[in-house]
Design a protein around this motif. Structure first.
Motif, mmCIF file in Angstrom:
data_model
loop_
_atom_site.group_PDB
_atom_site.id
_atom_site.type_symbol
_atom_site.label_atom_id
_atom_site.label_comp_id
_atom_site.label_asym_id
_atom_site.label_seq_id
_atom_site.Cartn_x
_atom_site.Cartn_y
_atom_site.Cartn_z
ATOM 1 N N ILE A 259 0.858 -1.035 0.001
ATOM 2 C CA ILE A 259 -0.144 -0.025 0.143
ATOM 3 C C ILE A 259 0.828 1.165 -0.029
ATOM 4 N N GLY A 260 0.507 2.062 -0.867
ATOM 5 C CA GLY A 260 1.390 3.137 -0.947
ATOM 6 C C GLY A 260 1.171 4.322 -1.774
ATOM 7 N N SER A 261 1.726 5.352 -2.221
ATOM 8 C CA SER A 261 1.450 6.412 -3.175
ATOM 9 C C SER A 261 2.615 6.306 -4.462
ATOM 10 N N ALA A 262 2.086 7.165 -5.456
ATOM 11 C CA ALA A 262 3.303 7.426 -6.338
ATOM 12 C C ALA A 262 4.616 8.013 -5.848
ATOM 13 N N ARG A 263 4.456 9.087 -4.851
ATOM 14 C CA ARG A 263 5.683 9.429 -4.148
ATOM 15 C C ARG A 263 6.349 8.342 -3.306
ATOM 16 N N GLY A 264 5.705 7.507 -2.842
ATOM 17 C CA GLY A 264 6.597 6.426 -2.166
ATOM 18 C C GLY A 264 7.374 5.511 -3.217
ATOM 19 N N LEU A 265 6.391 5.096 -4.294
ATOM 20 C CA LEU A 265 7.220 4.171 -5.031
ATOM 21 C C LEU A 265 8.424 4.887 -5.817
ATOM 22 N N ALA A 266 8.038 6.025 -6.260
ATOM 23 C CA ALA A 266 9.284 6.704 -6.950
ATOM 24 C C ALA A 266 10.341 6.929 -6.076
ATOM 25 N N GLY A 267 10.183 7.180 -4.806
ATOM 26 C CA GLY A 267 11.174 7.643 -3.835
ATOM 27 C C GLY A 267 12.048 6.332 -3.519
ATOM 28 N N MET A 268 11.285 5.265 -3.647
ATOM 29 C CA MET A 268 12.106 3.859 -3.359
ATOM 30 C C MET A 268 13.034 3.646 -4.611
ATOM 31 N N TYR A 269 12.603 3.743 -5.893
ATOM 32 C CA TYR A 269 13.443 3.711 -6.915
ATOM 33 C C TYR A 269 14.568 4.863 -6.862
ATOM 34 N N ALA A 270 14.249 5.872 -6.794
ATOM 35 C CA ALA A 270 15.314 6.995 -6.537
ATOM 36 C C ALA A 270 16.307 6.882 -5.622
ATOM 37 N N ALA A 271 15.940 6.222 -4.373
ATOM 38 C CA ALA A 271 16.829 5.772 -3.273
ATOM 39 C C ALA A 271 17.826 4.518 -3.760
ATOM 40 N N ALA A 272 17.036 3.719 -4.731
ATOM 41 C CA ALA A 272 17.995 2.573 -5.096
ATOM 42 C C ALA A 272 19.094 2.842 -5.895
ATOM 43 N N ALA A 273 18.573 3.614 -6.996
ATOM 44 C CA ALA A 273 19.762 4.004 -8.047
ATOM 45 C C ALA A 273 20.361 5.202 -8.083
ATOM 46 N N PHE A 274 19.751 6.340 -7.158
ATOM 47 C CA PHE A 274 20.451 7.697 -7.371
ATOM 48 C C PHE A 274 20.909 8.157 -5.921
ATOM 49 N N GLY A 275 20.250 7.655 -4.883
ATOM 50 C CA GLY A 275 20.200 8.178 -3.470
ATOM 51 C C GLY A 275 19.172 9.339 -3.235
ATOM 52 N N LEU A 276 18.783 9.391 -1.795
ATOM 53 C CA LEU A 276 17.843 10.418 -1.632
ATOM 54 C C LEU A 276 18.700 11.484 -0.491
ATOM 55 N N ASP A 277 18.249 12.655 -0.330
ATOM 56 C CA ASP A 277 18.565 13.493 0.864
ATOM 57 C C ASP A 277 19.943 13.181 1.128
ATOM 58 N N GLY A 278 20.998 13.374 -0.087
ATOM 59 C CA GLY A 278 22.568 13.280 0.274
ATOM 60 C C GLY A 278 22.979 11.860 0.513
ATOM 61 N N ARG A 279 22.134 10.976 0.465
ATOM 62 C CA ARG A 279 22.661 9.724 0.935
ATOM 63 C C ARG A 279 22.982 8.937 -0.344
ATOM 64 N N SER A 280 23.964 8.122 -0.399
ATOM 65 C CA SER A 280 24.411 7.442 -1.378
ATOM 66 C C SER A 280 23.301 6.544 -1.826
ATOM 67 N N PRO A 281 23.449 5.967 -3.163
ATOM 68 C CA PRO A 281 22.509 4.995 -3.501
ATOM 69 C C PRO A 281 22.447 3.677 -2.943
ATOM 70 N N LEU A 282 21.274 3.184 -2.854
ATOM 71 C CA LEU A 282 21.200 1.920 -1.841
ATOM 72 C C LEU A 282 21.979 0.938 -2.748
ATOM 73 N N LEU A 283 21.728 0.941 -4.055
ATOM 74 C CA LEU A 283 22.404 -0.238 -4.831
ATOM 75 C C LEU A 283 23.609 0.229 -5.557
ATOM 76 N N LYS A 284 24.684 -0.492 -5.412
ATOM 77 C CA LYS A 284 25.938 -0.156 -6.285
ATOM 78 C C LYS A 284 25.679 -0.436 -7.700
ATOM 79 N N PRO A 285 26.364 0.139 -8.627
ATOM 80 C CA PRO A 285 26.041 -0.100 -10.028
ATOM 81 C C PRO A 285 25.931 -1.307 -10.622
ATOM 82 N N ASP A 286 26.877 -2.090 -9.943
ATOM 83 C CA ASP A 286 27.146 -3.637 -10.459
ATOM 84 C C ASP A 286 26.091 -4.354 -10.120
ATOM 85 N N THR A 287 25.591 -4.009 -8.971
ATOM 86 C CA THR A 287 24.226 -4.903 -8.513
ATOM 87 C C THR A 287 23.144 -4.294 -9.135
ATOM 88 N N ALA A 288 22.843 -3.120 -9.394
ATOM 89 C CA ALA A 288 21.790 -2.832 -10.128
ATOM 90 C C ALA A 288 21.813 -3.252 -11.580
#
Length: 377
Positions: A259-288
């Motif tokens: 259960i979620g919103s478009a904000r939640g889904l897009a935020g999850m993928y942004a966090a995974a691939a690019f990083g949010l709020d100054g954090r590093s991406p969750l996934l390293k490029p090789d893992t992604a």
């Protein structure tokens, strides 16, 4: 139907495209669209009938959360893709399943799509119960030779591997590593406190032509598709109504109950691939790249249609001409779609309240994605 929300300069065309198809009853009463350029939200739109804060059932878009947890544990060295599932979960070796690897399971090649006798509604709300029943199930095809969508059970199967390897549930890992640190409105197990924001899913409003197409595509409950979607089980309800149950929403089933919103889904993928709020991406490029690399492609034995899967994630480079090679994500039966496109630098999420025809990513996603790519220049 009015459009609400904001877009960054240069993304006005996305708003225009979003508004263009919001006519007629098919899209009532509401949809959400969010795009992140890297970690920056540049599109945040919704139509009448929902708000940007509304929580909707995202059906199989839920699976992205399960696969992201798995990718993180592989990246950490906790899970090994080419190790057998049974080495983590010994009971799974029954009925000739001992050689199935985690890689094959994630690529929908295991053949354990459902139960001969079907699941009860109570079991379908509980991933541990699903896994316990499936441990003794004979595969429906020779594992590894073919592939077919494990639509209602893949989250339970992968989640049981996670639990056996770590002693913690997939849901606990998701909350600790992904949702809570990024304050994402995407829940595996919706808390009671968030219930007032949830809006029930509404059934398809099919035109006469669509109704005829639905009838022509009908399958028997004992077909592979029927078994995979539990249609042969006594008391099985309509799929659109599955997350409308509080027990399902609270249970956090990782295949289709998110259960979620478009904000939640897009935020999850942004966090995974690019990083949010100054954090590093969750996934390293090789893992992604490894999880996005196509592992199964061709005719899906369950759906009967062409499909392409990476490791769990759907891959979209061949399906949508607008997305880059290596784009990964997942669609949902309500019409939702969420993905990251690392090469083109964006994360995308679209949700809708009314169940889509014919299921899966709604047709408007292609036009919306093209508008995003044009805006990115």
């Amino acid at each position: 139907m009015a459009v609400h929300g904001t877009v960054a300069t240069g993304f006005e065309g996305v708003r225009e495209e979003f508004a263009a198809f919001l006519t007629g009853e098919e899209h009532a009463p509401g949809a959400q669209l969010v795009v992140c350029r890297g970690g920056e939200r540049v599109v945040d739109l919704w139509s009448d009938g929902v708000t940007g804060e509304s929580l909707l059932a995202v059906f199989s878009s839920t699976k992205g959360a399960a696969y992201l947890v798995t990718a993180l544990l592989v990246q950490d060295g906790v899970l090994e893709l080419d190790r057998t599932v049974a080495s983590y979960w010994p009971d799974f070796a029954a009925e000739g399943k001992g050689g199935i690897t985690l890689r094959e399971l994630l690529a929908h090649r295991a053949g354990v799509i459902g139960l001969d006798a079907g699941f009860t509604p109570q079991e379908l709300a509980d991933d541990r119960a699903i896994a316990a029943r499936l441990a003794g199930q004979r595969p429906f095809w020779q594992p590894g030779r073919f592939f077919g969508y494990h639509g209602l059970v893949i989250g339970a199967l992968v989640g049981e591997v996670v639990f056996r390897a770590t002693g913690r549930t997939l849901r606990e890992w998701y909350e600790e590593r992904i949702r809570a640190p990024h304050d994402l409105d995407l829940w595996l197990g919706l808390p009671e406190s968030e219930e007032p924001r949830f809006l029930t899913t509404l059934p398809i409003l099919a035109t006469p032509e669509q109704a005829a197409e639905i009838e022509a595509a009908a399958r028997t409950p004992y077909s592979l598709g029927g078994i995979a979607f539990n249609e042969h089980a006594p008391g099985n309800g309509e799929l659109y109504d599955f997350p409308n149950s509080r027990a399902v929403r609270a249970g956090g089933q990782a295949s289709a109950a998110g259960i979620g919103s478009a904000r939640g889904l897009a935020g999850m993928y942004a966090a995974a691939a690019f990083g949010l709020d100054g954090r590093s991406p969750l996934l390293k490029p090789d893992t992604a790249a490894e999880f996005a690399r196509i592992h199964s492609e061709g005719k899906d034995l369950v759906g009967g249609q062409p499909q392409a899967f990476g490791l769990g994630f759907q891959t979209f480079g061949a399906r949508f001409n607008s997305t880059g090679a290596g784009a990964f994500g997942h669609s949902g039966a309500s019409g939702s779609l969420a993905l990251a496109d690392p090469r083109q630098g964006f994360a995308y999420a679209y949700t809708r309240r009314r169940y889509a025809f014919p299921g899966g990513a709604a047709s408007e996603n292609e036009r919306l994605l093209w508008s995003v790519v044009r805006a990115l220049g």
